[in-house]
Design an enzyme around this catalytic site. Sequence first.
Site, PDB file in Angstrom:
ATOM      1  N   ASP A  30       1.122  -1.287  -0.107  1.00 36.01           N
ATOM      2  CA  ASP A  30       0.004   0.129   0.114  1.00 36.01           C
ATOM      3  C   ASP A  30       0.777   1.253   0.050  1.00 36.01           C
ATOM      4  OD1 ASP A  30      -3.230  -0.171   0.397  1.00 36.01           O
ATOM      5  OD2 ASP A  30      -2.477   2.049   1.080  1.00 36.01           O
ATOM      6  N   THR A  84     -11.494   1.811  -8.173  1.00 35.25           N
ATOM      7  CA  THR A  84     -11.981   2.734  -8.198  1.00 35.25           C
ATOM      8  C   THR A  84     -12.569   3.859  -8.788  1.00 35.25           C
ATOM      9  OG1 THR A  84     -13.598   0.269  -8.537  1.00 35.25           O
ATOM     10  CG2 THR A  84     -11.535   0.074 -10.243  1.00 35.25           C
ATOM     11  N   PHE A 156     -18.155 -10.264  -4.659  1.00 31.52           N
ATOM     12  CA  PHE A 156     -18.891  -9.707  -4.274  1.00 31.52           C
ATOM     13  C   PHE A 156     -19.606  -9.416  -2.501  1.00 31.52           C
ATOM     14  CE2 PHE A 156     -18.762 -11.990  -7.496  1.00 31.52           C
ATOM     15  CZ  PHE A 156     -19.028 -11.427  -8.930  1.00 31.52           C
ATOM     16  N   PHE A 259     -33.046  -8.693  -0.490  1.00 35.36           N
ATOM     17  CA  PHE A 259     -33.171  -7.162  -0.675  1.00 35.36           C
ATOM     18  C   PHE A 259     -34.276  -6.624  -1.622  1.00 35.36           C
ATOM     19  CE2 PHE A 259     -28.753  -4.966  -1.358  1.00 35.36           C
ATOM     20  CZ  PHE A 259     -28.137  -5.799  -0.864  1.00 35.36           C
ATOM     21  N   LEU A 260     -35.841  -6.321  -0.423  1.00 35.61           N
ATOM     22  CA  LEU A 260     -36.471  -6.076  -0.230  1.00 35.61           C
ATOM     23  C   LEU A 260     -36.854  -5.933   0.517  1.00 35.61           C
ATOM     24  CD1 LEU A 260     -38.815  -9.640  -1.324  1.00 35.61           C
ATOM     25  CD2 LEU A 260     -38.298  -7.031  -3.185  1.00 35.61           C
ATOM     26  N   SER A 262     -37.745  -1.744   1.553  1.00 30.92           N
ATOM     27  CA  SER A 262     -38.256  -0.378   0.921  1.00 30.92           C
ATOM     28  C   SER A 262     -37.805   0.612   2.414  1.00 30.92           C
ATOM     29  CB  SER A 262     -39.818  -0.049   0.994  1.00 30.92           C
ATOM     30  OG  SER A 262     -39.951  -0.695   1.763  1.00 30.92           O
ATOM     31  N   GLY A 263     -37.766   1.947   1.818  1.00 36.62           N
ATOM     32  CA  GLY A 263     -37.034   2.609   2.508  1.00 36.62           C
ATOM     33  C   GLY A 263     -36.373   3.582   1.769  1.00 36.62           C
ATOM     34  N   CYS A 270     -19.823   1.230  -2.461  1.00 39.72           N
ATOM     35  CA  CYS A 270     -20.441   0.862  -4.266  1.00 39.72           C
ATOM     36  C   CYS A 270     -21.478   0.622  -5.346  1.00 39.72           C
ATOM     37  CB  CYS A 270     -19.783  -0.563  -4.532  1.00 39.72           C
ATOM     38  SG  CYS A 270     -18.125  -1.602  -4.216  1.00 39.72           S
ATOM     39  N   ARG A 336     -19.310   7.158   2.587  1.00 37.59           N
ATOM     40  CA  ARG A 336     -19.843   7.402   1.280  1.00 37.59           C
ATOM     41  C   ARG A 336     -20.963   7.197   0.832  1.00 37.59           C
ATOM     42  NH1 ARG A 336     -14.455   3.686  -0.183  1.00 37.59           N
ATOM     43  NH2 ARG A 336     -15.643   2.155   1.032  1.00 37.59           N
TER      44      ARG A 336
END
Length: 432
Positions: A30, A84, A156, A259-260, A262-263, A270, A336
């Site tokens: 690094d 990236t 992932f 991933f259902l 809502s809000g 990312c 972020r």
Amino acid sequence: MHVSVVGSGYIGTTIAAWFAELGHTVTNVDIDEDVVAAVNDGEAPIHEPGLDELMAAYGGDTLVATTDYDEVADSDVTFLALPTPSNDDGSIDLSAMKAAARSLGEVIAEKDGDHLVVVKSTVIPGTTAETIAPIIEDASGKTVGEDFRIAMNPEFLREGFALDDFKDPDKIVIGAEDERAVETLNRVYEPLVEAAAGDPAIVETGIREAEMIKYANNAFLATKVSLINELGNICKEYGVDAYEVADAIALDHRIDEHFLRSGLGWGGSCFPKDVAAIRAAAREREYDPVLLDATVEVNDRQPERLLDLLDDHTDVAGERVAVMGLAFKPGTDDIRYTRAVPVIEGLLERDAEVVAYDPVATENMREQYPDLTYADSAAEALEGASAALFVTDWDEFGALDAEFEAMADPVVIDGRRIVEPRDGIEYDGLTW
Ligand SMILES: NC(=O)C1=CN([C@@H]2O[C@H](COP(=O)(O)OP(=O)(O)OC[C@H]3O[C@@H](n4cnc5c(N)ncnc54)[C@H](O)[C@@H]3O)[C@@H](O)[C@H]2O)C=CC1
Ligand SMILES: O=C(O)[C@H]1O[C@H](OP(=O)(O)OP(=O)(O)OC[C@H]2O[C@@H](n3ccc(=O)[nH]c3=O)[C@H](O)[C@@H]2O)[C@H](O)[C@@H](O)[C@@H]1O
């Protein structure tokens, strides 16, 4: 094997620590001396559950960090885990990748024998073969596919679950055009596949396909959240409970329950940059990505909808308003692209006196907004507030109860369905 990892940020540190746990010798490179010192002292340079223990076990021992690229020469394979980020127009900024590729090429120039370079960072299709490999060839004077090899192996894992996701992945994607690269990467991952609780699929594919699989994965998930948010907004208009609807459609295995929720929508390091980069890349090839544009538009509107709800209940000019949660999601101090920023901006435009609280992300937010008031606890944030906006779904917010009694005016606007409506508070929620 001896594995080197260039970049010791979120991904680089996580994979380096895990490669050490799997029995590989690891060299981490690094440019940040503080990061290098932390790794060698056995400390995690980032906040991630479980990482401190792995760093304490291997940092400075079989996992050694350095600022000197020359030390990469002893390794068999180098993973590039560089940032990236987005350019101003949303397109991908490859400057860190290019700088690292040049430094690596200079090392490969002096190395006898084969070396495999693996792009771990998320990059647009074509980048590995058409940008990274030629830079290494130019700096080394050697030829890809003959003197050194190149592959693409996207990641992932999710923040907050990085170690669990890495050690037990759904899939390992190996993008390579030559057999030796595929064979080397399989050897790197062999101990992980053996140790994994599940049975990870090994997807052997082309380099461009591997690059695109990563964007498709993130774009799909971001779009899934925007779709459930759009449906949730329509539910709200008709007085329908969006979560009951989500729970029911999730029973269809083609939809599933993930991933259902809502809000307030998606943030983080990312989804925003990756959706922006693939939209920009599509436009560069004169394809108009209308659905991905809408994915972003729905996401951008959710904080405005939360503030509109607040306006329906109270005028906050000159009033103390609590912002509950600053991290882009629970389990991390990462701010972020957090949804807290547009919410805070909207409150400041309304001349509210903002008091913010988060269990772990306060210091990061203080750097961006030094003039806000920061509370040390949820109770302190709520005390005397005329309204509270719930931005991040931290579990501790779901347990709040008597604390609401200390509010000057108990208006609670919930962006994440984390507070249970009850007597004694004036509750409204984005999708309830
Ligand atoms: N953060 C996440 O959860 C995930 C990130 N990714 C991808 O992984 C890549 C890396 O992301 P993060 O680890 O989050 O980045 P990061 O910003 O946390 O860390 C990058 C590290 O690279 C170092 N660096 C910069 N230029 C360098 C150079 N020329 N030579 C050596 N080191 C250099 C920095 O000092 C920093 O420590 C990105 O492409 C990202 O999209 C993929 C999956 C998940
Ligand atoms: O490329 C990356 O960096 C990573 O991006 C995401 O991981 P991460 O950003 O850590 O967080 P997620 O758990 O995916 O959440 C992203 C955002 O979506 C929001 N979200 C998620 C799920 C949901 O149902 N509703 C919802 O609003 C979260 O609050 C958060 O703001 C992906 O899930 C990872 O697979 C990927 O590797």
